[in-house]
Motif scaffolding. Structure first.
Motif, PDB file in Angstrom:
ATOM      1  N   THR A 124      15.719  35.413  33.183  1.00  0.00           N
ATOM      2  CA  THR A 124      14.735  36.476  33.013  1.00  0.00           C
ATOM      3  C   THR A 124      13.586  36.220  33.972  1.00  0.00           C
ATOM      4  O   THR A 124      13.030  35.111  33.999  1.00  0.00           O
ATOM      5  N   SER A 156      14.164  41.585  31.578  1.00  0.00           N
ATOM      6  CA  SER A 156      13.177  41.284  32.616  1.00  0.00           C
ATOM      7  C   SER A 156      12.162  42.409  32.754  1.00  0.00           C
ATOM      8  O   SER A 156      10.970  42.167  32.996  1.00  0.00           O
ATOM      9  N   GLN A 159       9.791  41.941  29.986  1.00  0.00           N
ATOM     10  CA  GLN A 159       8.883  40.846  30.302  1.00  0.00           C
ATOM     11  C   GLN A 159       7.758  41.304  31.239  1.00  0.00           C
ATOM     12  O   GLN A 159       6.569  40.999  31.016  1.00  0.00           O
ATOM     13  N   ASN A 174      16.857  36.411  27.406  1.00  0.00           N
ATOM     14  CA  ASN A 174      18.071  37.232  27.441  1.00  0.00           C
ATOM     15  C   ASN A 174      19.218  36.442  26.833  1.00  0.00           C
ATOM     16  O   ASN A 174      19.819  35.583  27.463  1.00  0.00           O
TER      17      ASN A 174
END
Length: 386
Positions: A124, A156, A159, A174
């Motif tokens: 990620t 991602s 994030q 993940n």
């Protein structure tokens, strides 16, 4: 004790059907031999492209020309690294405790510039250090997201959006495993995930939870649940379009029942997971994922993919998703994301009915972020972890 008589009865029924269809089958074979087309214009569903196995676990590699045509962000470097990385990933079945439930985990390690994997998780991008809490993204291949680079997976994207929003410093993980149904991911969450107060678990579910994959038998056992006569018809359908048509007319009733049973079982497990999470000071969100069968307006590519898909699958998806949608309406920890791609043209689907490109992952990650933010789950900081 009743299995043998039922099996004999099923064989008698299948035999009677075969005999009654024999004249039409012979006629069909003659048409196919000399006219070059099947009876009643029932056409076989040809695959759009050739898939081939790389890691022995059912993972596939999409030809680069197809990937490039469906994703403006396609990178040949990522695709090459993905092929190399998948060869090094080892999928294992394991039990945390003797006599406990059988779970799945990924072993192996790979580090490329765009595709990475270690510690049982897909890479990620943008991990904060230190962090205050963690968000566990649990699901199947549509969470693992091997079709896109590390920085373009929906975890991602989630994030990145969290860091941009000045929310708590969450570390998004993940934990998708290709092929896993929601029941297995829920069981992992309940028994093998190291949780701390303030953490969040996001479950992406639906595609693998509609009856065609069974817990503990992810290769798919759907046809073993059908009556013997229908299983025989399906086997004969490999050479007879008539048998395939008859199977398609008779099987849906049984398939719908199976899909609804799978949905009810998954919903019950999700409610247990939510109660468990609450008892640990953790939040859980279940996101009903979109797929090509939930599209409001399929484009030409989508219709080709649908035509090349096994005829049983849309029957199962439709029945299970009807129940899942009903559940999400009255559930405060579940949300329906099936209309997420309805306004996208072209749609984000790549090589099959479930996996999406960079654009699809972007939309999904932003959707999850909005859902978490609207619930105020991304506020109230806790202690920092390095």
């Amino acid at each position: 004790m009743a299995t043998a008589p039922l099996r004999i009865l099923g064989r008698l029924i299948a035999g009677a059907l075969a005999l009654s269809l024999l004249p039409l089958t012979l006629f069909e074979l003659l048409l196919r031999r000399w006219a070059g087309k099947p009876l009643w214009s029932l056409k076989r569903r040809q695959p759009i492209f050739a898939k081939h196995q790389r890691d022995g676990q059912g993972s596939w590699v999409l030809p680069s020309q197809v990937a490039a045509s469906r994703d403006a962000s396609f990178s040949a470097i990522h695709w090459r690294e993905m092929v190399e990385g998948l060869d090094r990933i080892v999928e294992e079945r394991w039990r945390q405790d003797t006599g406990g439930p059988e779970l799945y985990r990924l072993g192996g390690r790979y580090q490329g510039s765009e595709f990475s994997f270690s510690g049982g998780e897909r890479g990620t991008a943008g991990w904060p250090s230190p962090h205050e809490a963690e968000i566990f993204c649990l699901g199947g291949s549509t969470t693992f997201c091997m079709e896109v680079p590390d920085g373009s997976t929906w975890p991602s994207v989630l994030q990145k959006r969290i860091l941009e929003s000045n929310s708590r410093r969450f570390r998004v993980r993940n934990q998708g495993i290709p092929g896993t149904p929601g029941l297995e991911r829920i069981q992992t969450f309940l028994t093998a995930t190291h949780l701390n107060r303030g953490d969040i678990a996001v479950f992406l579910f639906g595609d693998n939870d509609s009856g065609w994959k069974m817990y503990g038998a992810r290769e798919g056992k759907v046809h073993s649940h059908l009556p013997y006569a229908l299983r025989e018809l399906l086997r004969v359908a490999e050479v007879s379009e008539i048998a395939g048509w008859l199977y398609g007319e008779l099987a849906p009733r049984f398939l719908r029942r199976l899909a609804i049973e799978m949905a009810e079982t998954t919903i019950a497990a999700a409610e247990r997971a939510a109660s468990f999470a609450e008892s640990r000071g953790v939040r859980a969100l279940f996101v009903l994922q979109p797929n090509i069968f939930t599209l409001a307006h399929p484009d030409g590519w989508d219709r080709r993919v649908i035509a090349a898909t096994a005829r049983d699958l849309p029957v199962l998806i439709e029945a299970a998703y009807e129940r899942y949608r009903e559940w999400t309406v009255g559930c405060n920890f579940a949300v329906d994301g099936t209309s997420l791609f309805d306004s996208e043209s072209p749609s984000p689907y790549m090589g099959d009915w479930a996996h999406v490109n960079t654009r699809g992952n972007q939309l999904l990650g932003e959707f999850v972020f909005r859902e978490l933010e609207s619930r105020s789950w991304l506020s109230t900081p806790t202690r920092l972890n390095s």
